[in-house]
Each structure stands twice: as C-alpha cells, then as structure tokens.
Design an enzyme around this catalytic site. Structure first.
Site, PDB file in Angstrom:
ATOM      1  N   SER A 115      -0.115   0.668   6.157  1.00 59.17           N
ATOM      2  CA  SER A 115       1.170   0.245   5.647  1.00 59.17           C
ATOM      3  C   SER A 115       1.513  -1.225   5.940  1.00 59.17           C
ATOM      4  O   SER A 115       2.465  -1.752   5.362  1.00 59.17           O
ATOM      5  CB  SER A 115       2.272   1.131   6.230  1.00 59.17           C
ATOM      6  OG  SER A 115       2.313   1.022   7.626  1.00 59.17           O
ATOM      7  N   LYS A 136       6.141  -7.648  10.306  1.00 59.43           N
ATOM      8  CA  LYS A 136       6.340  -6.469   9.444  1.00 59.43           C
ATOM      9  C   LYS A 136       7.793  -6.006   9.526  1.00 59.43           C
ATOM     10  O   LYS A 136       8.386  -6.025  10.610  1.00 59.43           O
ATOM     11  CB  LYS A 136       5.383  -5.377   9.925  1.00 59.43           C
ATOM     12  CG  LYS A 136       5.312  -4.128   9.062  1.00 59.43           C
ATOM     13  CD  LYS A 136       4.285  -3.151   9.651  1.00 59.43           C
ATOM     14  CE  LYS A 136       4.132  -1.880   8.837  1.00 59.43           C
ATOM     15  NZ  LYS A 136       3.154  -0.938   9.456  1.00 59.43           N
ATOM     16  N   SER A 176      -2.578   1.768  10.187  1.00 55.72           N
ATOM     17  CA  SER A 176      -1.831   0.770   9.402  1.00 55.72           C
ATOM     18  C   SER A 176      -2.054  -0.689   9.776  1.00 55.72           C
ATOM     19  O   SER A 176      -1.622  -1.571   9.043  1.00 55.72           O
ATOM     20  CB  SER A 176      -0.345   1.065   9.478  1.00 55.72           C
ATOM     21  OG  SER A 176      -0.030   2.078   8.563  1.00 55.72           O
TER      22      SER A 176
HETATM   23  N1  GLN Z   1      -1.686   6.024   6.296  1.00 57.76           N
HETATM   24  C1  GLN Z   1      -1.220   6.697   7.468  1.00 57.76           C
HETATM   25  C2  GLN Z   1       0.084   7.415   7.150  1.00 57.76           C
HETATM   26  O1  GLN Z   1       0.502   7.333   6.057  1.00 57.76           O
HETATM   27  C3  GLN Z   1      -1.058   5.746   8.629  1.00 57.76           C
HETATM   28  C4  GLN Z   1       0.112   4.852   8.469  1.00 57.76           C
HETATM   29  C5  GLN Z   1       0.405   4.062   9.717  1.00 57.76           C
HETATM   30  O2  GLN Z   1      -0.463   3.852  10.561  1.00 57.76           O
HETATM   31  N2  GLN Z   1       1.664   3.680   9.852  1.00 57.76           N
HETATM   32  O3  GLN Z   1       0.652   8.052   7.979  1.00 57.76           O
END
Ligand code: GLN
Length: 452
Positions: free
Chosen positions: A116, A41, A140
């Site tokens: 994400s 990532k 994420s």
């Molecule tokens: N969807 C959550 C956020 O927007 C978690 C994202 C993540 O775990 N990086 O914060």
C-alpha cells in the site's frame, strides 16, 4: 530541498504519488539528515497538512502531533516535502484503492507501483526524494519497493514506534524507509528506531550502530535459500533474480544452504484472518460521532442509521470487505474455528522460521518478494483474491515479526523492462546483519537505470 519540491510539482500530475506537496519547507535543523527531503505516507501523522490514511472517513483530518518516526526525522534535520498516496488504511497491494485515484509506476505509467505504500515508492523511483516513509503490515514497504526497483526495509516488529501510525493491524504494523540504496535505508532506520514511551509495544532494546558496520564484510556468511519458493507459478525473472543473487553472494564467499519453510499458502490463509480481525476492531472507532466524518441523515433516523450511513459512505469497498471478514472470524461460534486457529498457525510460522535459522546457523534467508513484476492498473482490481496472492512471500515474515529488506536484483526482458526484487530476512532485532548482507549483495548487483 527546493529541487525536490520543484520535481514533485512537475511530475505529480503524471504519477499521482503525492496527495499533498508542501511548498515552503523552512530551514532544516542541524543533524545527521540535515536538509534531506523526505515524503511521508498519509497514514503516518504529521502536524503539517492532512493525515487521512487515504480514507473519506478521515476527510480533512489534521493531526495535532507528529508521529514519533516523523518527529525524529525532523529532529535529525530532514524536511518533509509532502504526504504520499496509499491504499485506504494500508489495505491493498496496488495503491488503486484510494479516493485520490491510482498512483502510477515511474517505470511504466500504465502499471501499479505496488502498495500500500505505492505513493512513497513512486516518489523515490521518480527521483523526487531520496527516502520516503512507508508502513508494512503484510508487505506494504517491501512489495512496492520491489515493483519500483528500490530498497524497502521492514524493521522487526517493535523496532520503530507506531505512535502516530493510523492503525490497521496493530500486532503487525511497522514503519520503515523506502530508498534507492541500502545505506540511505540504514541512515533513516538509525534515526527513527528505538524505545518510545508513547508506544507500549515498542521494544526497549537500544539500537546498535547500523552504519559503521555496514561496509565491513560479513565473515563466513550463511544464507538460507528457500528453494520451494522458486515456484513455476512465479514469473521466470523472479526465479532468475533469486538464482543470480545466490550466485553473487556465493562469489562474496557465502555458503548457500537449501532450507525448507512451511508452505507460504498457510501464511496467506493465516494473515487474511488475523489482519482483518484486528482491522475490524481498530476501525470500530470511526463511528461518525466520536471519530470520523458524519453522514447527513434525516432528523427521525436512529443512532444505528447514523453509524450505518457514516461508515457506508466513509469506507471504500475493500475496507468494508475487511471489516466484514474480521467481524465474522471474531464472532461467537466462529472465533475458535478461525481466529484462535489462525493465532496457533501464526505461532507455528514463527517457530518454523526460528528452526530454519537455528538448524542451519543462518545469517539471513533469501526469498522472493512477489511472484512477478508490476502489473497493469486495473488488472487485479476485480478479483480481491488475486490481489491477496500478491502477498504470498511477504505476509509470513510479518506474522513472525522478523526484519526483512526488499532490494533490486534484476529486470524483466522485453522493450519495457521492469525491475525485479529479492527479499532478505534476518532474526528478530538483527537489523545490523540484515543490512550488512544487503549491502554485500548490493555491491555485487548491477545498478538500476532509473527512468529519467
Ligand atoms: N497487501 C496486504 C494487505 O492488503 C498488506 C498491506 C500492508 O502491509 N499494509 O493487507
């Protein structure tokens, strides 16, 4: 390795999973993962290529070092074949908030892969790499794994070094693998986990052997089923996947115990104060002077004008929204009412999980990952709150710092079936039990028929 690179090149035009593909892999080192192609990532630093976290403010940024998790993969013989797309700085659940454009779900190209870590999940679901690294702050790793029919492992907070992970919310962030099988996830966690002098929040606990115990049956398994989360608001296939998984574990001799947890709405409210607060502080460094891309401004403009122009150009709308929310809840007059209150709620959430595990002597909890399957690209784009609610079952576990795994457990019906995941959660640092329970469930679940 070469097959992975070729497949990435052939499929990426459709998927947009990779932001960069590295075509000359070089000779892998000998080791437990020798020759295994992996994708990383783009918020995880690699010496090779760019590490921009999907943000224009880090445009062109090259890291002078490898993140500890990446360095350990390379030492074990893995080969990084590319970097994957994400929501800017990890803020999102759909991989639509990226300057590179949205990533697509291999099961249905009109749908999101989740986020994400959506690029990592899309690459694994498309059969390009067996494993990719993601990061999980509030879901994420787990949510994209669920939406792509994969295994996504969020380790205990502090189990894997955050050194080289571009910070979103430092008290929540953790790196972990996305793979097709529980065994691959265990192999990768075994390599990347453990103490690191470069991260003071990384636990000093030694990492137990995760592989030899993996196939041994879990004796007298006790699984807590969080029945209140089988809500009518979920897609029916989600509730069916939970019931089916409970039945499979019962067939394996497990005792299924109904447990109560605090209403997950409390976790959402708490998370969307704590995470933006930490993000607003972490992202303050990108001022266009010491860090980050500098905007062009007139010669007579002030320093404030320079900051404003650089940050307005450099951050996307969702990141700006989080910075404003976070700055607000930390500001004097609101700090006690929001931030401090959220920290207290966070403690109650952790205590609540501890109570559930202790009173019922549980090995793991069984719960949903998401309320539904992959949604259409653009479907939740205009309504930030609808997207935040996607995280209702994952953020509580993150606030409590517990290890959790998402794994496939069923499909929706219809002519384009979509995968449905379930989530297992264990006690802090009990990844060995988490993985053994997951492997037990995997053995009894129907295999996924990945799209060709
Ligand atoms: N969807 C959550 C956020 O927007 C978690 C994202 C993540 O775990 N990086 O914060």
């Amino acid at each position: 390795m070469n097959a992975a690179i070729d497949r990435a090149g052939a499929l990426n035009g459709r998927l947009n999973a990779f932001t960069q593909i590295f075509d000359s892999p070089g000779a892998p080192r000998p080791g437990p993962l020798s020759g295994m192609p992996v994708a990383i990532k783009e918020n995880i630093c690699t010496r090779r290529g760019l590490s921009t976290a999907g943000s224009r403010i880090l445009e062109g940024y090259r890291s002078p070092f490898d993140a500890t998790a990446v360095a350990r993969l390379l030492d074990a013989g893995a080969v990084v074949i590319g970097k994957t797309n994400l929501d800017e700085f990890g803020m999102g659940s759909s991989t639509e908030h990226s300057p590179h454009g949205p990533t697509r779900n291999p099961w249905d190209l009109d749908r999101v892969p989740g986020g994400s870590s959506g690029g990592s999940a899309s690459a694994v679901a498309a059969g390009i790499v067996p494993v990719a690294l993601g990061s999980d702050t509030g879901g994420s790793i787990r949510q994209p794994a669920a939406l792509c029919g994969l295994v996504g492992l969020k380790p205990t907070y502090g189990r894997v070094s955050r050194y080289g992970l571009i910070a979103y919310a430092s008290s929540l962030d953790v790196i972990g693998p996305i793979s097709r099988t529980v065994t691959e996830a265990a192999r990768v966690l075994q390599v990347i986990a453990g103490p690191d002098e470069h991260d003071s929040t990384c636990s000093k606990r030694p990492v137990p052997d995760l592989l030899t115990s993996l196939e041994s049956p879990v004796e007298n398994l006790r699984i807590g089923l969080v029945r209140s989360m089988l809500s009518g608001a979920n897609h029916p296939a989600v509730n069916q996947a939970i019931e089916a998984s409970a039945a499979r574990l019962a067939d394996a001799g497990a005792t299924i115990v109904d447990v109560d947890l605090l209403d997950p709405d409390i976790a959402i409210a708490t998370y969307y104060i704590v995470a933006p607060a930490e993000a607003s502080s972490n992202l303050a460094r990108f001022d266009g002077v010491r860090y980050g891309r500098r905007a062009a401004i007139p010669n007579d403009a002030s320093l404030d004008d320079l900051y404003r122009a650089s940050r307005t150009e450099g951050f996307g709308p969702e990141v700006r929204r989080r910075i404003m929310l976070g700055t607000h809840v930390l500001s004097s007059g609101y700090y006690d009412a929001y931030y401090l209150r959220a920290l207290k709620a966070r403690r109650l959430i952790r205590n609540d999980f501890d109570r559930a595990f202790d009173t019922h002597a549980l090995h793991a909890l069984l719960m949903p990952v998401t309320p539904g399957p992959a949604f259409r690209i653009g479907e939740k784009d205009k309504d930030p709150l609808a997207l935040y609610l996607e995280d209702v079952y994952t953020v509580g576990v993150s606030l409590a710092g517990l290890p959790a795994i998402a794994m496939p457990a069923g499909m929706t019906e219809g002519n384009k079936p979509l995968p449905i995941g379930v989530q297992l959660v264990a006690r802090p640092f009990d990844e060995p039990t988490l993985l053994r329970v997951a492997r037990t469930l995997e053995r009894l679940s129907p295999p996924m028929n990945f799209p060709a």
